[in-house]
Design a protein around this motif. Structure first.
Motif, PDB file in Angstrom:
ATOM      1  N   VAL A   1      -3.209 -16.224  -0.647  1.00 34.49           N
ATOM      2  CA  VAL A   1      -4.573 -16.342  -1.169  1.00 34.49           C
ATOM      3  C   VAL A   1      -5.378 -15.094  -0.801  1.00 34.49           C
ATOM      4  O   VAL A   1      -6.142 -14.562  -1.624  1.00 34.49           O
ATOM      5  N   ALA A   2      -5.204 -14.596   0.420  1.00 36.81           N
ATOM      6  CA  ALA A   2      -5.876 -13.360   0.826  1.00 36.81           C
ATOM      7  C   ALA A   2      -5.431 -12.191  -0.049  1.00 36.81           C
ATOM      8  O   ALA A   2      -6.261 -11.354  -0.450  1.00 36.81           O
ATOM      9  N   ILE A   3      -4.139 -12.140  -0.377  1.00 39.96           N
ATOM     10  CA  ILE A   3      -3.637 -11.064  -1.239  1.00 39.96           C
ATOM     11  C   ILE A   3      -4.228 -11.183  -2.643  1.00 39.96           C
ATOM     12  O   ILE A   3      -4.528 -10.175  -3.295  1.00 39.96           O
ATOM     13  N   VAL A   4      -4.408 -12.412  -3.126  1.00 38.86           N
ATOM     14  CA  VAL A   4      -5.052 -12.619  -4.428  1.00 38.86           C
ATOM     15  C   VAL A   4      -6.450 -12.014  -4.431  1.00 38.86           C
ATOM     16  O   VAL A   4      -6.840 -11.290  -5.359  1.00 38.86           O
ATOM     17  N   PHE A   5      -7.225 -12.284  -3.378  1.00 35.53           N
ATOM     18  CA  PHE A   5      -8.583 -11.741  -3.305  1.00 35.53           C
ATOM     19  C   PHE A   5      -8.564 -10.214  -3.268  1.00 35.53           C
ATOM     20  O   PHE A   5      -9.381  -9.550  -3.921  1.00 35.53           O
ATOM     21  N   ALA A   6      -7.634  -9.647  -2.499  1.00 33.50           N
ATOM     22  CA  ALA A   6      -7.526  -8.189  -2.423  1.00 33.50           C
ATOM     23  C   ALA A   6      -7.160  -7.609  -3.777  1.00 33.50           C
ATOM     24  O   ALA A   6      -7.722  -6.589  -4.206  1.00 33.50           O
ATOM     25  N   GLY A   7      -6.233  -8.249  -4.464  1.00 35.07           N
ATOM     26  CA  GLY A   7      -5.779  -7.727  -5.746  1.00 35.07           C
ATOM     27  C   GLY A   7      -6.813  -7.846  -6.846  1.00 35.07           C
ATOM     28  O   GLY A   7      -7.051  -6.898  -7.597  1.00 35.07           O
ATOM     29  N   VAL A   8      -7.448  -9.005  -6.960  1.00 32.78           N
ATOM     30  CA  VAL A   8      -8.435  -9.209  -8.017  1.00 32.78           C
ATOM     31  C   VAL A   8      -9.616  -8.262  -7.853  1.00 32.78           C
ATOM     32  O   VAL A   8     -10.110  -7.678  -8.823  1.00 32.78           O
ATOM     33  N   SER A   9     -10.107  -8.098  -6.622  1.00 34.94           N
ATOM     34  CA  SER A   9     -11.245  -7.205  -6.389  1.00 34.94           C
ATOM     35  C   SER A   9     -10.888  -5.759  -6.730  1.00 34.94           C
ATOM     36  O   SER A   9     -11.755  -4.982  -7.156  1.00 34.94           O
ATOM     37  N   SER A  10      -9.626  -5.384  -6.564  1.00 35.10           N
ATOM     38  CA  SER A  10      -9.193  -4.039  -6.934  1.00 35.10           C
ATOM     39  C   SER A  10      -9.041  -3.892  -8.445  1.00 35.10           C
ATOM     40  O   SER A  10      -9.428  -2.880  -9.029  1.00 35.10           O
ATOM     41  N   VAL A  11      -8.479  -4.909  -9.085  1.00 32.83           N
ATOM     42  CA  VAL A  11      -8.256  -4.852 -10.532  1.00 32.83           C
ATOM     43  C   VAL A  11      -9.572  -4.734 -11.294  1.00 32.83           C
ATOM     44  O   VAL A  11      -9.684  -3.950 -12.248  1.00 32.83           O
ATOM     45  N   ILE A  12     -10.587  -5.505 -10.906  1.00 32.78           N
ATOM     46  CA  ILE A  12     -11.852  -5.434 -11.644  1.00 32.78           C
ATOM     47  C   ILE A  12     -12.508  -4.067 -11.470  1.00 32.78           C
ATOM     48  O   ILE A  12     -13.177  -3.572 -12.384  1.00 32.78           O
TER      49      ILE A  12
ATOM     50  N   SER B   1     -12.666  -2.568  -3.961  1.00 28.94           N
ATOM     51  CA  SER B   1     -11.907  -1.550  -4.699  1.00 28.94           C
ATOM     52  C   SER B   1     -10.922  -0.829  -3.791  1.00 28.94           C
ATOM     53  O   SER B   1      -9.892  -0.334  -4.254  1.00 28.94           O
ATOM     54  N   CYS B   2     -11.239  -0.765  -2.503  1.00 25.81           N
ATOM     55  CA  CYS B   2     -10.371  -0.060  -1.552  1.00 25.81           C
ATOM     56  C   CYS B   2      -9.256  -0.943  -1.017  1.00 25.81           C
ATOM     57  O   CYS B   2      -8.096  -0.529  -0.935  1.00 25.81           O
ATOM     58  N   VAL B   3      -9.625  -2.166  -0.625  1.00 28.86           N
ATOM     59  CA  VAL B   3      -8.638  -3.067  -0.017  1.00 28.86           C
ATOM     60  C   VAL B   3      -7.717  -3.601  -1.107  1.00 28.86           C
ATOM     61  O   VAL B   3      -8.136  -4.390  -1.953  1.00 28.86           O
ATOM     62  N   GLY B   4      -6.493  -3.155  -1.090  1.00 30.17           N
ATOM     63  CA  GLY B   4      -5.531  -3.583  -2.090  1.00 30.17           C
ATOM     64  C   GLY B   4      -4.225  -4.011  -1.449  1.00 30.17           C
ATOM     65  O   GLY B   4      -4.096  -4.089  -0.227  1.00 30.17           O
ATOM     66  N   MET B   5      -3.249  -4.254  -2.289  1.00 31.52           N
ATOM     67  CA  MET B   5      -1.970  -4.754  -1.781  1.00 31.52           C
ATOM     68  C   MET B   5      -1.218  -3.717  -0.962  1.00 31.52           C
ATOM     69  O   MET B   5      -0.402  -4.064  -0.107  1.00 31.52           O
ATOM     70  N   ALA B   6      -1.503  -2.428  -1.190  1.00 29.49           N
ATOM     71  CA  ALA B   6      -0.840  -1.392  -0.384  1.00 29.49           C
ATOM     72  C   ALA B   6      -1.270  -1.464   1.075  1.00 29.49           C
ATOM     73  O   ALA B   6      -0.544  -1.010   1.959  1.00 29.49           O
ATOM     74  N   ASN B   7      -2.471  -2.023   1.333  1.00 32.69           N
ATOM     75  CA  ASN B   7      -2.895  -2.240   2.719  1.00 32.69           C
ATOM     76  C   ASN B   7      -1.927  -3.181   3.435  1.00 32.69           C
ATOM     77  O   ASN B   7      -1.759  -3.110   4.643  1.00 32.69           O
ATOM     78  N   VAL B   8      -1.289  -4.053   2.654  1.00 39.23           N
ATOM     79  CA  VAL B   8      -0.416  -5.071   3.237  1.00 39.23           C
ATOM     80  C   VAL B   8       1.045  -4.639   3.210  1.00 39.23           C
ATOM     81  O   VAL B   8       1.771  -4.803   4.181  1.00 39.23           O
ATOM     82  N   TRP B   9       1.490  -4.057   2.086  1.00 39.96           N
ATOM     83  CA  TRP B   9       2.925  -3.783   2.008  1.00 39.96           C
ATOM     84  C   TRP B   9       3.299  -2.362   2.427  1.00 39.96           C
ATOM     85  O   TRP B   9       4.457  -2.088   2.688  1.00 39.96           O
ATOM     86  N   ARG B  10       2.328  -1.455   2.513  1.00 44.65           N
ATOM     87  CA  ARG B  10       2.686  -0.075   2.860  1.00 44.65           C
ATOM     88  C   ARG B  10       2.180   0.343   4.231  1.00 44.65           C
ATOM     89  O   ARG B  10       2.901   0.978   4.997  1.00 44.65           O
TER      90      ARG B  10
END
Length: 465
Positions: A340-351, A27-36
């Protein structure tokens, strides 16, 4: 009926502390960890930004994260039920708390909707990484920017966005639907069978991929300047208030203290789980993911002398493509691992984001899980498809006005409204060691005021996280 709901939650909760931690980290690790995060490290000077960030990570995990996990587990309920029970415990009308609990529920749903649009972009870019379409674009920024502009058009306001979507049929409908379906299929399997099991796979895989990419960067020519910058310390930078405000904002939103998902996940916890230990591990792992992203992005950008710019989706979907493509034969493999790593980060956050409104329907309207999950996902899908050209503004609106209010409200309920002994017992449960004596005053006089500051500064500065 309330007892029945609680019993159902106990049966369908996290089966282990490790499973809970993986879900909470997801829930914490999301795409903002990567782009921001890498962009802020670059903008404000390596260690000059990282040190304030580490300070705020300690503050938030030792107060807000512990508070939200404890509140949810104590109430055995999501935000609405937990806030109502907290008000009742403090001698106030339960109904007021239940209504206030709607704030984080709405915030979580709206954020999930915006995230679903972005996940559509991520799935599409991942597909292009596998097919070689991203590699074929080479260094052509016009082609890369054009490809992103085609799936992520922009509109000036929400009405214009909806009109544009209805007129054009939507820019990225298939991949948004694909992402929503993935979320739905995971969530209908339940907390332990869906969320916990999927996060036990996705989160370790994410770290493995990030570690591999970070190691690959070490052996890539031209990255030395990036590493030197990361470990640069400019003491004068600490006098810049922006460094502290944006470090706090990034940390606040990254650790997902919004009175929503953390409260819900806490409600699925067993009494034997150590809250403080879990909060510390979650904060360390979330920060580690951001640091790994930094160790990939900044050295990679330095190989071509590229500017991280203003971060945001443009960094993730445009700026890194020519950089990765400059790395020769391994470019395609790097991009596959990366997305693929970003997919895992995003899906785990979305759920996690969708779980809060699903939990609300189960608790407050006594719906069964499958229809509740279906209703939320169908509604989320419809709105996500309509708002596509206004996604950036949608996300800003939620992060500036709603999420900090959820965190403030949850903090007030736990640290100010609940009885002192009740709050301490809730945080202490499951741990052999006594809770730190400064926990409650720290939460009252440090964390809650910081949440209020996040709300005020976010409005004044146009967003800080």
């Amino acid at each position: 009926m309330e007892n029945t709901t609680n019993n159902l939650q106990k049966q369908d909760g996290f089966k282990s502390q490790w499973g809970f931690i993986m879900a909470a980290v997801g829930s914490c690790v999301g795409m903002a960890n990567v782009w921001r995060f890498p962009m802020l490290v670059s903008r404000y000077g390596g260690l000059t930004f990282l040190i304030p960030y580490f300070i705020f990570a300690f503050i938030i995990c030792q107060s807000g994260m512990m508070e939200e996990f404890s509140l949810g587990r104590w109430a055995k309920s999501g935000p609405s039920g937990a806030f109502g029970k907290a008000m009742e415990n403090g001698g106030h009308p339960k109904k007021i708390g239940q209504w206030l609990g709607g704030i984080p529920v709405i915030g979580s749903l709206c954020l999930a909707i915006g995230y679903s649009v972005i996940m559509g972009w991520v799935f599409y870019w991942t597909k292009m990484a596998f097919t070689g379409e991203l590699t074929a674009m080479g260094q052509d920024m016009d082609a890369i920017g054009g490809a992103f502009g085609a799936v992520a058009p922009e509109a000036d306001n929400l009405i214009a966005a909806i009109q544009q979507t209805l007129a054009t049929g939507g820019a990225n409908n298939f991949w948004i639907i694909f992402g929503i379906v993935i979320s739905f299929l995971i969530m209908i399997l339940g907390v332990s069978g869906g969320i916990e099991k999927s996060c036990k796979i996705m989160i370790p895989a994410l770290y493995v991929l990030f570690i591999i990419l970070a190691v690959m960067m070490i052996f890539t020519p031209g990255t030395a300047e990036g590493y030197r910058y990361i470990f640069t310390l400019n003491p004068e930078g600490f006098l810049n208030p922006e460094v502290w405000v944006y470090a706090f904002g990034q940390c606040f939103f990254s650790l997902s203290v919004a009175g929503s998902g953390s409260v819900v996940y806490g409600s699925y916890l067993g009494d034997d789980v150590k809250i403080r230990q879990s909060a510390v591990i979650c904060a360390i792992m979330d920060t580690s993911a951001a640091l790994l992203a930094m160790l990939i992005i900044i050295p990679a950008m330095s190989t071509v002398g590229a500017d991280l710019g203003n971060g945001g989706p443009g960094l993730l979907f445009i700026s890194v493509i020519p950089v990765f493509n400059s790395m020769g034969a391994i470019a395609r493999l790097i991009m596959i691992f990366f997305y693929v790593a970003i997919v895992f980060a995003g899906v785990s956050s979305v759920i996690n984001l969708f779980e809060t409104p699903v939990n609300f329907l189960q608790e407050q309207l006594h719906m069964k899980r499958v229809p509740a999950t279906a209703l939320i996902h169908v509604f989320g899908l419809i709105v996500a498809l309509l708002i596509q050209p206004w996604t950036s503004q949608w996300m800003d609106m939620i992060s500036i006005y709603i999420l900090p209010l959820g965190a403030v409200t949850a903090g007030i309920m736990f640290f100010w409204v609940m009885k002192k002994d009740t709050a301490l017992a809730a945080a202490q449960l499951g741990s052999d060691k006594p809770i730190m004596k400064w926990f409650l005053p720290f939460g009252k006089y440090v964390f809650v005021p910081l949440c209020i500051a996040c709300f005020v500064l976010g409005i004044a500065w146009g967003g800080i996280g």
